[in-house]
Design an enzyme around this catalytic site. Sequence first.
Site, PDB file in Angstrom:
ATOM      1  N   SER A 188      12.142  -1.016   4.625  1.00 25.28           N
ATOM      2  CA  SER A 188      11.355  -2.216   4.793  1.00 25.28           C
ATOM      3  C   SER A 188       9.931  -2.020   4.296  1.00 25.28           C
ATOM      4  O   SER A 188       9.512  -0.921   3.961  1.00 25.28           O
ATOM      5  CB  SER A 188      11.346  -2.631   6.259  1.00 25.28           C
ATOM      6  N   LYS A 189       9.261  -3.134   4.283  1.00 26.56           N
ATOM      7  CA  LYS A 189       7.893  -3.216   3.807  1.00 26.56           C
ATOM      8  C   LYS A 189       7.016  -2.043   4.222  1.00 26.56           C
ATOM      9  O   LYS A 189       6.353  -1.429   3.422  1.00 26.56           O
ATOM     10  CB  LYS A 189       7.291  -4.487   4.390  1.00 26.56           C
TER      11      LYS A 189
END
Length: 513
Positions: free
Chosen positions: A265-266
């Site tokens: 994820s980010k």
Amino acid sequence: MEKTVRVRFAPSPTGALHIGGVRTALFNYLFAKKHKGQFLIRIEDTDQTRFVPGAEAYIIKALEWCGIVADESPLVGGPCAPYRQSERKPMYAQYAYRMVEEGTAYYAFDTEQELDEMREKLKAARVASPQYNAITRMQMKNSLTLPEEEVKARLASGDPYVIRIKMPRKEEVRLNDLVRGWVVVHTSTLDDKVLLKSDGMPTYHLANVVDDYLMKITHVIRGEEWLPSAPLHVLLYKYLGWEAQMPQFAHLPLLLRPDGNGKLSKRDGDRLGFPVFPMDWQDPFNPEDKASGYREAGYFPDAFINFLALLGWNPGTTQEIFTMEELTQAFSIERINKAGIKFDIDKAKWYNQHYLRQKPDNELAIYLTNELEKQQINCSLEKAAKIVSLMKERAIFLADIWSEAQYLFFAPSSYDEKAASKWSNEASIVLEDYAQQLIRATDSISSEQAKQILHDCTEKLQMKIGKAMPALRLALTGHAAGPDLMEIISLLGAKEATSRIKTALANFEKMLG
RNA sequence: GCGCCGUUCAUCUAGGGGUUAGGAUGCCACCCUUUCACGGUGGAAACACGGGUUCGAUUCCCGUACGGCGUACCA
């Protein structure tokens, strides 16, 4: 009779394009090119609340950097324009209404609080999955439960409503995923998903199906996170009467975190020390939201793409280095894996190193001279090319070349401690002599000459050349390791080399007392 | 919780009813070399577990475990 392959990459412009998204786009692109079909980009911006300015431009630019260019997109247009769902808004509602008329969907007037209450109640009653479905919808406010007049009145008075699919109670939905084979889901586990939101916008599910149909998409290649809602999409094709035109599905395995749990994820990027985005990103209205990218980290697009292509796909041979052209030739959906992929940045580095070494020196030299100019250093392309050829074997990124090359332009301001501690009297003696000889040579000395002179010195002093080298390197560069020393002397010039040796001699004399 | 998907070295993966289970990255050693790297050679390193089916299962089937995704008027 085979239809022309048409695939799409359909990102949501809610921020920077994730590396997993890049891979999805890549697989779509490769598949399209392989089959001489079209690759299109469609912007899925049906959620106005999550719109981030600049995101769409970022996505398209990032893909372009990777060499992924769309045949049809909001930028270049195409026969199915517009390619932004927000601009296609008027097209969707009719299909939802049609479904209501045909009884496969219905109006629902429940407020957010009412929905929350329903979920709470079901949870309290320990219902397995609190959903708006075949059972619970009969307790809610919708066109199935309300008298027809009330429904009409509500619609006429502009009461906010959504349109939900009327999920059948007992039915099996099956789809033949190109990656996973037959996937069978029972409708009893599915819920009455909203198709048309109260703001008149479609949800992803409706928009996606309608657009894929209208844009004549033949294959939907997307991340595995969509697999659970794929049966819903299949049902929509059926209810809309588009079964024959339904695209084939291929759900890609997800990119997972390298350290264990969850999908990449980010935030993982900067936390784990590697980028998760193709390029640097900063939200224009929320400067806190920023992240670093592969481009700025020094990765080459071809290396990056090559690396990405082999995440979840393989050619079935031992070949690992591919140009985009080779990838399009070799690509096939059949060779996509099912299992999720733990992301490993080391492999990306290896690819970059490989590509760096393959780049022609004169190409890399341009980068070097640009960097040098920033520091007000003049350097001919010719010389830069020499430096590059010397340095690139030990570099992973272009920046490594520059940081290594520093000492070719600046005399060492400090010396590697460990190597300095090994400095000896003998070293001083040889270097003293070497400096004496070197100063007499022409400034533009060749590496061969430099070597010859050193040989002469060590021979005269009956010393091993290996003894002198480390000290010489230290004096010249301040480092304990680096590329061929004689080449360095040639690059430095006899004068500068002599001066550095003398400085070192003076420094180490003090140390030795 | 429920549904769906998955599981071969640390990582990416090949393979597939009988193989010394192959390659790559990383790691280690040796060689090359003035050093570091590059390159070369070699090494350690895997079929999640339990039941079936079978002469034989890592491969097929079923469970279990573990992991992932989904479970929004987000995509």
